[in-house]
Write a protein that holds these residues in place. Structure first.
Motif, mmCIF file in Angstrom:
data_model
loop_
_atom_site.group_PDB
_atom_site.id
_atom_site.type_symbol
_atom_site.label_atom_id
_atom_site.label_comp_id
_atom_site.label_asym_id
_atom_site.label_seq_id
_atom_site.Cartn_x
_atom_site.Cartn_y
_atom_site.Cartn_z
ATOM 1 N N GLY A 1 -0.160 14.628 17.451
ATOM 2 C CA GLY A 1 0.660 15.137 16.842
ATOM 3 C C GLY A 1 1.291 14.036 15.775
ATOM 4 O O GLY A 1 0.406 13.755 14.929
ATOM 5 N N ASP A 2 2.630 13.985 15.528
ATOM 6 C CA ASP A 2 3.188 13.259 14.591
ATOM 7 C C ASP A 2 3.277 11.638 15.170
ATOM 8 O O ASP A 2 4.035 10.976 14.189
ATOM 9 C CB ASP A 2 4.271 13.765 13.803
ATOM 10 C CG ASP A 2 4.121 14.886 12.824
ATOM 11 O OD1 ASP A 2 2.741 15.205 12.783
ATOM 12 O OD2 ASP A 2 4.561 15.400 12.260
ATOM 13 N N THR A 3 2.900 11.311 16.171
ATOM 14 C CA THR A 3 2.978 9.977 16.474
ATOM 15 C C THR A 3 1.968 9.151 15.635
ATOM 16 O O THR A 3 2.460 7.890 15.441
ATOM 17 C CB THR A 3 2.575 9.887 18.262
ATOM 18 O OG1 THR A 3 3.718 10.433 18.762
ATOM 19 C CG2 THR A 3 2.761 8.265 18.627
ATOM 20 N N VAL A 4 1.048 9.632 15.454
ATOM 21 C CA VAL A 4 -0.004 8.976 14.493
ATOM 22 C C VAL A 4 -0.411 10.026 13.377
ATOM 23 O O VAL A 4 -0.742 11.129 13.867
ATOM 24 C CB VAL A 4 -1.426 8.393 15.387
ATOM 25 C CG1 VAL A 4 -2.282 7.857 14.330
ATOM 26 C CG2 VAL A 4 -0.740 7.640 16.453
ATOM 27 N N MET A 5 -0.401 9.649 12.224
ATOM 28 C CA MET A 5 -1.044 10.337 11.008
ATOM 29 C C MET A 5 -2.035 9.522 10.488
ATOM 30 O O MET A 5 -1.978 8.320 10.501
ATOM 31 C CB MET A 5 0.103 10.687 9.975
ATOM 32 C CG MET A 5 1.200 11.504 10.751
ATOM 33 S SD MET A 5 2.302 11.961 9.631
ATOM 34 C CE MET A 5 3.655 12.676 10.291
ATOM 35 N N ALA A 6 -3.000 10.329 9.595
ATOM 36 C CA ALA A 6 -4.026 9.354 9.023
ATOM 37 C C ALA A 6 -3.663 8.982 7.545
ATOM 38 O O ALA A 6 -3.110 9.770 6.788
ATOM 39 C CB ALA A 6 -5.320 10.570 8.748
ATOM 40 N N VAL B 1 -6.676 1.329 14.751
ATOM 41 C CA VAL B 1 -5.443 2.281 14.167
ATOM 42 C C VAL B 1 -4.343 1.906 14.900
ATOM 43 O O VAL B 1 -3.032 1.851 14.184
ATOM 44 C CB VAL B 1 -5.926 3.646 14.554
ATOM 45 C CG1 VAL B 1 -4.587 4.748 14.036
ATOM 46 C CG2 VAL B 1 -7.107 4.105 13.492
ATOM 47 N N LEU B 2 -3.886 1.907 16.129
ATOM 48 C CA LEU B 2 -2.733 1.720 16.736
ATOM 49 C C LEU B 2 -2.293 0.238 16.622
ATOM 50 O O LEU B 2 -1.023 0.023 16.336
ATOM 51 C CB LEU B 2 -2.796 1.959 18.077
ATOM 52 C CG LEU B 2 -3.258 3.506 18.592
ATOM 53 C CD1 LEU B 2 -3.349 3.495 20.168
ATOM 54 C CD2 LEU B 2 -2.068 4.159 18.357
ATOM 55 N N ALA B 3 -3.258 -0.593 16.674
ATOM 56 C CA ALA B 3 -2.897 -2.153 16.406
ATOM 57 C C ALA B 3 -2.177 -2.296 15.052
ATOM 58 O O ALA B 3 -1.471 -3.076 14.690
ATOM 59 C CB ALA B 3 -4.138 -2.904 16.662
ATOM 60 N N HIS B 4 -2.916 -1.637 13.964
ATOM 61 C CA HIS B 4 -2.589 -1.718 12.511
ATOM 62 C C HIS B 4 -1.072 -1.026 12.335
ATOM 63 O O HIS B 4 -0.188 -1.645 11.650
ATOM 64 C CB HIS B 4 -3.476 -0.734 11.742
ATOM 65 C CG HIS B 4 -3.036 -0.626 10.249
ATOM 66 N ND1 HIS B 4 -3.109 -1.730 9.314
ATOM 67 C CD2 HIS B 4 -2.456 0.472 9.633
ATOM 68 C CE1 HIS B 4 -2.492 -1.384 8.305
ATOM 69 N NE2 HIS B 4 -2.257 0.047 8.296
ATOM 70 N N ILE B 5 -1.011 0.057 13.237
ATOM 71 C CA ILE B 5 0.505 0.537 13.086
ATOM 72 C C ILE B 5 1.764 -0.202 13.769
ATOM 73 O O ILE B 5 2.727 -0.313 12.995
ATOM 74 C CB ILE B 5 0.553 2.062 13.856
ATOM 75 C CG1 ILE B 5 -0.511 3.165 12.961
ATOM 76 C CG2 ILE B 5 1.886 2.592 14.075
ATOM 77 C CD1 ILE B 5 -0.588 4.235 13.945
#
Length: 275
Positions: free
Chosen positions: A150-155, A200-204
């Motif tokens: 969903g919108d918890t992660v976006m590209a 990706v998660l670590a970067h966010i």
């Protein structure tokens, strides 16, 4: 079909991009057809006939459910029309948002954290991930290591956290929860498939912590600052259409800094807490 973007991402997952491009949605909201003999539609997107036709046409099996990540209009607009057309239920987290929301949306069945949607060849786990919105769910296909975020992660863009429904502390906790799961790839609500989920998660998380530090450093202990001032300093080249969103994002960080004891509110502004 009339320019609708449809793509098979992996076996059992087809992405259909809704025709609602904008500075906030990028190329458009991603809708997903998940499953084989039995299918679910994750986030039907906008109420557009060609888009809904493309979702139905893309399904390799019987569509049995509509799953909603959160009740923002770009994700839910087509839900009721599709549910009526196919005579299937809409599932969503049972919490009414207070800010930006689809006021006409209502789910038929509640979904809670840990609930499982069994589609025969695909099992999806509902994961409550508040932050972007208080009602936000992600759906995890554990066997494939694939998260529908969903919108918890976006590209390639930063997720917007807008109070009152957006909560930065809750968002950070949700990210930490996702980091503990064996997620390999992420299918976001906007943008391309993300292959390196841990990276990706670590970067966010790192980006959010860096931004939090920048917001704190923009405060002083003697003169209150308002979110709009801080946003202009942190985002000097931002599209004017997005400046209110940037200010709200800064406010979300300020609220978290208050929760951490590193800032306090003074009148209509915010100040650094003296140490």
């Amino acid at each position: 079909m009339n320019g609708v973007q449809t793509e098979q991402l992996v076996d059992g997952v087809i992405r259909v991009v809704a025709p609602n491009p904008s500075p906030m949605t990028g190329a458009g909201t991603n809708s997903y057809v998940v499953g084989k003999s039995h299918c679910a539609i994750i986030d039907p997107g906008v109420d557009d006939a060609d888009h809904l036709d493309a979702l139905v046409a893309a399904a390799p099996g019987k569509i049995v459910a509509i799953l909603i990540t959160h009740a923002h209009p770009d994700h839910t607009g087509g839900a009721h029309r599709l549910a009526e057309r196919l005579n299937i239920p809409i599932h969503a987290y049972p919490l009414e948002l207070q800010g930006v929301r689809d006021k006409d949306f209502a789910a038929h069945r509640p979904l809670y954290h840990g609930d499982v949607i069994d589609l025969d060849t695909v099992c999806l786990e509902a994961i409550h991930t508040p932050g972007h919105a208080a009602d936000h769910l992600c759906f995890f296909w554990r066997d494939a290591g694939l998260l529908f975020a969903g919108d918890t992660v976006m590209a390639d863009v930063t997720v917007v956290i807008l109070p009152p429904d957006g909560d930065m502390s809750a968002y950070m906790q949700s990210l930490e929860h996702l980091q503990a799961l064996p997620i390999e790839r992420i299918a976001p609500g906007h943008g391309r498939l993300l292959e390196d989920a841990p990276g990706v998660l670590a970067h966010i998380v790192a980006h959010r912590r860096e931004r939090e530090t920048q917001v704190w450093e923009a405060l002083t202990a003697d003169e209150p600052a308002i979110p709009e001032q801080i946003a202009l300093r942190l985002y000097p080249d931002l599209d004017v259409r997005l400046q209110p969103m940037a200010a709200a994002q800064v406010e979300a960080h300020l609220i978290r800094l208050v929760e951490l004891g590193d800032a306090h509110q003074s009148g209509s502004g915010w100040m650094k807490t003296a140490t």
